[in-house]
Structures are given as structure tokens and as C-alpha cells.
Design an enzyme around this catalytic site. Structure first.
Site, PDB file in Angstrom:
ATOM      1  CE1 TYR A 114      -4.231  -1.547   0.763  1.00  0.00           C
ATOM      2  CE2 TYR A 114      -2.935  -3.314   1.797  1.00  0.00           C
ATOM      3  CZ  TYR A 114      -4.061  -2.818   1.292  1.00  0.00           C
ATOM      4  OH  TYR A 114      -5.218  -3.811   1.224  1.00  0.00           O
ATOM      5  CB  CYS A 115       2.120   3.867  -1.533  1.00  0.00           C
ATOM      6  SG  CYS A 115       2.140   3.753  -3.330  1.00  0.00           S
ATOM      7  CG  PHE A 116      -1.942   5.301   2.427  1.00  0.00           C
ATOM      8  CD1 PHE A 116      -3.200   5.016   2.142  1.00  0.00           C
ATOM      9  CD2 PHE A 116      -1.349   4.313   2.918  1.00  0.00           C
ATOM     10  CE1 PHE A 116      -3.794   3.944   2.722  1.00  0.00           C
ATOM     11  CE2 PHE A 116      -1.741   3.044   3.206  1.00  0.00           C
ATOM     12  CZ  PHE A 116      -3.082   2.900   3.073  1.00  0.00           C
TER      13      PHE A 116
END
Length: 414
Positions: free
Chosen positions: A8-10
Site C-alpha cells: 500500500y501507498c498513500f
């Protein structure tokens, strides 16, 4: 090896993110035994017609590359995530699409992360660098240090600077991108672009038609056209974990999100682990410095995020760098990966002790983790002072910032 779980990246933009800060975060879900190193490369000038040797292939070098700080699997050239001196941050995700990824060795998605950071002064410039290199060299080759089978993927990227982010998703040399300037955005290991595309490969739609994936009628929905027919990945809970935050998002909120195992954002399974994590804070006010935090160790719920700031005279940190095996490295010799050398760096080895205690001894482990978080909190408070100060940053005070934090952590574990 089992199928890889999602990484995941945000990114969060003001006003969802607090105090006029853009906040970026990434977890790297990789094989459990893989070591990630954190490495600084200074800006450099290069000879005309020189080449740069990436993980599997060499390409033309550019006249000047920017200073970068990256977190990467220690066997490859590129990066899972990182930042450059101009406040550009990039992370990538391995994705599966309708089109199988090439096993032929070309540029890895991780190589393109590093190339984008070295050559892009803004998020949009980095995007342009990545797509032009993709067109010229293609993407392909083994994503894992595994002699038994080739794990190849297409790539998605989150490319961020102080003003905007670009979500870039690729299928071979074809791609589409969306510009983001507000709210919260998450990318994980599946296609996310739908009908809003702000840039795309000129032949993207005709290619989809030629494959029989789109009739040419009706609205063109990127994910519907290019996602695999059977996509079993569920990124929903992870994607919601930051978006559902009711309060303003801070660097601490981002770190807490990356540590969340219940949502699946933090991976800890039989074959895979979150092997490294990074968070960056990019103030929209250009008089404040960008601050980048790296763990350099596995499992953010049992790791310390350590701050780094770009200045002219950065003190190198050999304790987060893996041993160099040169031309004898099994990743560089063909056939590849016939052996697996010990790539653990000094911080990784010291941290193994902490992980073992946290896993085995409830009382001692709880105390140890509490002390680790207290160490991290001291660093966060010191960085908060820098961000809120009206005084200009003194480069001499922060050149050895990351070095000192790593040194303190190792001494603490010993």
C-alpha cells in the site's frame, strides 16, 4: 511461493492533512527473508554518452542526477520508495493486469522509481521520465531474488511533490495517469484508474481495441478494460483505513496506518512481510524543509521511523547499507540467484534481537516496544519544531540527523 499480498501507498493533501502539509506513506510487502537497505546518493554530474547500470540492463545516463534517499531490496539497483532533493517522492506497486508481465529482463518497476527520482525536479517531470523510459526500454524481469521461478509484474506508481500527485498505472509500455491535488489517495496492488485520466499513452485505446478488450464504444474505463478477469485481491479495508480517519491526517496518523495489521496494510504472513516502510512530509510552504522518515527494518509495528532532511553535506549511514558483493553478486551473474548471500546490514541485525523479544516475551516485549515508540516520538517532536520554526534551517544541525538516529537505535538494541 504463495501469491504476493498487496503493498500500500498513500498520500493526503490539505485540508485532510494537517497544517498545510502533504503526507505520503508506503509499506513494502516483500518476501519475508528479503533485506531492505536505506541508501543516500548525492547529486552528480556525468560524462557525455555514459551509461547507467540498472538491475538487469544498462541505459543512457543523463548529464546530471539529483540527490536521492531510497529504500530498496538490497539485491537490486532501483528503489521501492524514496525521495529526492527537490521534494519529489515516488513509490511503486507490483500489479497484475490482463496482459501478462514480460519475463524478459528490461527495467524493473523499482528501477523506474529511482530513475524518476534522479531525473525529475517535480512530480510531473518524474512521470514524464518514467513513461519515456518505459516506451524506450520496456519493463520486465524477476521482481524477487528467486532462482526457481520468475515473478514478473506490471507496475503502478504514486508520484508526489509539494503541489500535486500523479497516479501512474502501466501495462507493458502502455500507461495512463491521473493528477491528484486534494483529499486522500491510496494505491495498492491492483489497477485503480477508471474514467478520469489526465494523461495517457497515445495508442492506449487502440491497443485495448486490438486485443478485443474494448469495443471502442461507450466510456473508456481503464481498470475495467485492463484488470485481470479473475482479480482476487481485496484492497478495500486497507484503502479505507486512512480515508475513514475523522481527524486531520498527520505524520503520526500515517505511521499508525502503516502499522495496522488488522486492515491488511501491514503484512505479516507465512511467506511475506512488510520489509520496510517510509513516510514523507512535504510542506506546501516552500520555506520549510521536506522531512522523510525511513524504518530500514521489517514490520513497522515493531520498528522506529527515523527522520532525514536533504542538505548539502549529508553524513552517510553505512549501518543501513548491506554488504556489497560487486561482480560476484549472484543477482549480477547469469544464471541469476544461484546463491543467496547474507545481505543483512548492521541495523537489520540489531533489530532482529528486538523483533525476537517482542514476539516471544509479552511483558519484556511490551516494555521494549513502548521504549522504541518513545524514541520515535522524540524524533517526531524535534521535526515538528523544525516545521513550525520561523528561523531558517541550519544545514549543519541536520546533516547527520539520520546517522544519529540509526546510531542511537543500534546502541539501544545492544
Amino acid at each position: 511461493m504463495a501469491a504476493a499480498p498487496p503493498s500500500y501507498c498513500f498520500v493526503a493533501f490539505p485540508p485532510r492533512a494537517k497544517d498545510g502539509l502533504v503526507v505520503f506513506g508506503k509499506n513494502s510487502a516483500r518476501p519475508r527473508d528479503e533485506v531492505q537497505e536505506v541508501v543516500y546518493f548525492s547529486a552528480a554530474d556525468h560524462e557525455p554518452e555514459s551509461k547507467v547500470e540498472c538491475t538487469y540492463i544498462s541505459i543512457d545516463q543523463v548529464p546530471r542526477t539529483y540527490a536521492i534517499m531510497i529504500s530498496r531490496p538490497a539485491w537490486l539497483w532501483g528503489a521501492e520508495m524514496g525521495a529526492n532533493e527537490h521534494g519529489v517522492c515516488i513509490a511503486n506497486e507490483a500489479i497484475n493486469t490482463r496482459e501478462p508481465a514480460a519475463e524478459i529482463e528490461a527495467l524493473l518497476g523499482m528501477d523506474l522509481v529511482r530513475l524518476g527520482l534522479e531525473r525529475g525536479e517535480t512530480a510531473k517531470e518524474a512521470l514524464d521520465v518514467i513513461v519515456s523510459l518505459l516506451e524506450e526500454h520496456g519493463q520486465g524481469g524477476n521482481y524477487f531474488e528467486d532462482a526457481n521461478s520468475c515473478h514478473s509484474f506490471q507496475s503502478a506508481y504514486l508520484i508526489v511533490d509539494r503541489d500535486e500527485a500523479w497516479v501512474l498505472e502501466t501495462i507493458g509500455k502502455y500507461w495512463a495517469a491521473e493528477k491528484v491535488t486534494e483529499g486522500v489517495r491510496c494505491i495498492c496492488s491492483q489497477l485503480s484508474l477508471t474514467t478520469k485520466m489526465d494523461a495517457e499513452h497515445p495508442e492506449l485505446r487502440s491497443y485495448a481495441q486490438s486485443q478485443g478488450w474494448w469495443t471502442g464504444e461507450g466510456e473508456f474505463n481503464f481498470s475495467e478494460v485492463f484488470s485481470p478477469v479473475e482479480d482476487h485481491l481485496d484492497c478495500g479495508a486497507g484503502k479505507d483505513s486512512l480515508e475513514k480517519q475523522e481527524e486531520s491526517i498527520t505524520v503520526q496518523t500515517m505511521m499508525n496506518t502503516l502499522r495496522d495489521k488488522a486492515s491488511g496494510v501491514c503484512i505479516d504472513s507465512e511467506f511475506f512481510l512488510t520489509t520496510a516502510s517510509g513516510v514523507s512530509v512535504l510542506p506546501q510552504n516552500r520555506s520549510s524543509p521536506c522531512i522523510h522518515y525511513f524504518t530500514g527494518t521489517p514490520d513497522p509495528s515493531r520498528s522506529i521511523f527515523k527522520p532525514f532532511i536533504f542538505v548539502d553535506d549529508v553524513k552517510l549511514v553505512p549501518k543501513t547499507q548491506s554488504p556489497c558483493f560487486g561482480d560476484d553478486d549472484p543477482a549480477k551473474k547469469e544464471p541469476r540467484f544461484q546463491e543467496k548471500p547474507d545481505r543483512r546490514h548492521e541495523l537489520y541485525k540489531a533489530h532482529e534481537w528486538a523483533r525476537a523479544i517482542i514476539e516471544s516475551d509479552q511483558e519484556q516485549g511490551r516494555k521494549l516496544r513502548s521504549t522504541m515508540l518513545e524514541l520515535e516520538k522524540q524524533g517526531l517532536e524535534a521535526m515538528e519544531e523544525i516545521l513550525t520554526s520561523s528561523e531558517p534551517l541550519d544545514p549543519a544541525e541536520v546533516g547527520d540527523l539520520f546517522y544519529d538516529c540509526v546510531d542511537t537505535e543500534i546502541k539501544f538494541f545492544k
